[in-house]
Design an enzyme around this catalytic site. Structure first.
Site, PDB file in Angstrom:
ATOM      1  N   SER A 145      21.811   5.002 -16.409  1.00 22.97           N
ATOM      2  CA  SER A 145      21.213   4.163 -17.437  1.00 22.97           C
ATOM      3  C   SER A 145      22.053   4.203 -18.718  1.00 22.97           C
ATOM      4  O   SER A 145      23.215   3.826 -18.693  1.00 22.97           O
ATOM      5  CB  SER A 145      19.765   4.618 -17.671  1.00 22.97           C
ATOM      6  N   ASP A 152      15.954  -3.690 -10.447  1.00 20.07           N
ATOM      7  CA  ASP A 152      16.011  -2.964 -11.702  1.00 20.07           C
ATOM      8  C   ASP A 152      16.638  -3.872 -12.761  1.00 20.07           C
ATOM      9  O   ASP A 152      17.855  -4.037 -12.818  1.00 20.07           O
ATOM     10  CB  ASP A 152      16.858  -1.692 -11.519  1.00 20.07           C
ATOM     11  N   HIS A 165      13.936   2.082 -11.627  1.00 18.46           N
ATOM     12  CA  HIS A 165      14.988   2.562 -12.532  1.00 18.46           C
ATOM     13  C   HIS A 165      15.196   4.075 -12.447  1.00 18.46           C
ATOM     14  O   HIS A 165      16.190   4.597 -12.942  1.00 18.46           O
ATOM     15  CB  HIS A 165      14.649   2.170 -13.972  1.00 18.46           C
TER      16      HIS A 165
END
Length: 358
Positions: free
Chosen positions: A173, A243, A273
């Site tokens: 991320s 996602d 995620h």
């Protein structure tokens, strides 16, 4: 693990993973999961208790860092050499720093398994409250801890200059965006090159590989798609199909997974995620309407931070926590929050260098 030893250049993308992605090579599955677990360790070891004076600090001393479930039964042996700290611009906590990742290197035992000396730079995703404000609202002083990563890489390349060396950068991320930028800058600035010495008469360039999970456009760091054409740089981007489907980065080679096909998962769309969800997806073969685990990876890991498995598997949800939330009973019977191990150096030079840039 002999396959990794012999194939490490291929698995690290020397040929941009040609012929390995469709279908996904079994050794590459294990390789991706290995690096995903190393970035997951960055999250596992950060102190997230707001009431702690050590909020945002690493829980473990560097020598114990991989006690977060990556020592027992794991042939990939590393030791952390430096923590990487970031300092957000927060009026409420001026000068506060938090650990964003680390630089590690394989031990002698680990190097035999990996087929070379692997220098690893890992960044975690957003877990602290202020980080979840969003990438565009949080300034994490990327350049400051990138400089610290640079310094650690220089030392390690010098220390192991007579060996075969790779540099692998990984993140999830927000951390994936940082990892992408770090990998690009290392190669762009020639920091992966070992210069000739009396012992080493020729210049040697180390292969740099970035393995990214859920890497969305790195708005904070600027465009990194200018990496094309940089020699010895290879980027593999693992992306879960649902996602943030309208917000994907276009850097590197994409490996698309779809965890909604897994018959094991509960709340699959809600958890797309989550990093452990990603690694579960990499572990499974995904055909038309079909999902079969090809890597024997413990299903319990899926529920480490989320309610991610169907009830029939009888695994507790969100089970990752320190015993008694790090409350320790003293000799007089009282209880004290003891959640941080000090290193001998405690990375003070790292944090002081970072503070000087604020």
């Amino acid at each position: 693990m002999g396959s990794t030893t012999k194939r490490w250049r291929q698995l690290s993308g020397e040929n941009d993973w040609e012929g390995l992605l469709h279908p996904l090579d079994i050794d590459l599955r294990r390789y991706i999961i290995h690096y995903g677990e190393r970035t997951g360790a960055s999250r596992d070891a950060v102190i997230t208790e707001r009431k702690s004076k050590n909020y945002g600090q690493p829980r473990y001393a560097k020598g114990h860092f991989f006690s977060v479930g990556l020592e027992i039964g794991n042939p990939y042996k590393y030791v952390v050499k430096r923590y990487l700290y970031a300092t957000p611009k927060l009026r409420s906590s001026p000068g506060m720093s938090s650990v964003m990742g680390y630089v590690a290197v394989t031990t002698d035992e680990g190097s035999k398994v990996m087929g070379r000396r692997d220098v690893l730079i890992s960044f975690r995703g957003a877990v602290l409250g202020y980080e979840k404000l969003g990438h565009t609202k949080v300034n994490l002083h990327w350049y400051a801890y990138y400089t610290n990563a640079q310094a650690a890489v220089r030392v390690l390349l010098g220390e192991y200059k007579d060996e075969e060396i790779s540099i692998t950068v990984t993140g999830h991320s927000m951390g994936a965006a940082f990892a992408a930028q770090t990998a690009v800058d290392l190669v762009r600035n020639g920091l992966n090159i070992i210069k000739p010495t009396g012992i080493l008469p020729v210049m040697k360039a180390c292969l740099v590989t970035a393995i990214l999970f859920a890497c969305h456009p790195p708005r904070l760091l600027g465009p990194v798609n200018a990496f094309s054409g940089l020699e010895n740089l290879h980027i593999l981007r693992v992306q879960n199909k649902y996602d943030n489907p309208n917000e994907h980065s276009d850097i590197g080679i994409e490996l698309k997974i779809d965890t909604l096909k897994s018959p094991y998962l509960n709340n699959a769309l809600q958890n797309v995620h989550d990093l452990q969800n990603y690694l579960h997806g990499v572990a499974g073969k995904q055909g038309e309407g079909d999902f079969r685990l090809k890597v024997d990876r413990d299903l319990a890991l899926v529920t480490k931070y989320v309610d991610g498995l169907k009830d029939e598997y009888n695994v507790v949800a969100r089970w990752w926590t320190e015993k008694n939330k790090s409350m320790v009973q003293m000799d007089d019977g009282s209880w004290v929050l003891t959640d941080h191990e000090n290193d001998d150096d405690d990375d003070e030079g790292n944090r002081s260098s970072l503070r000087s840039r604020i």
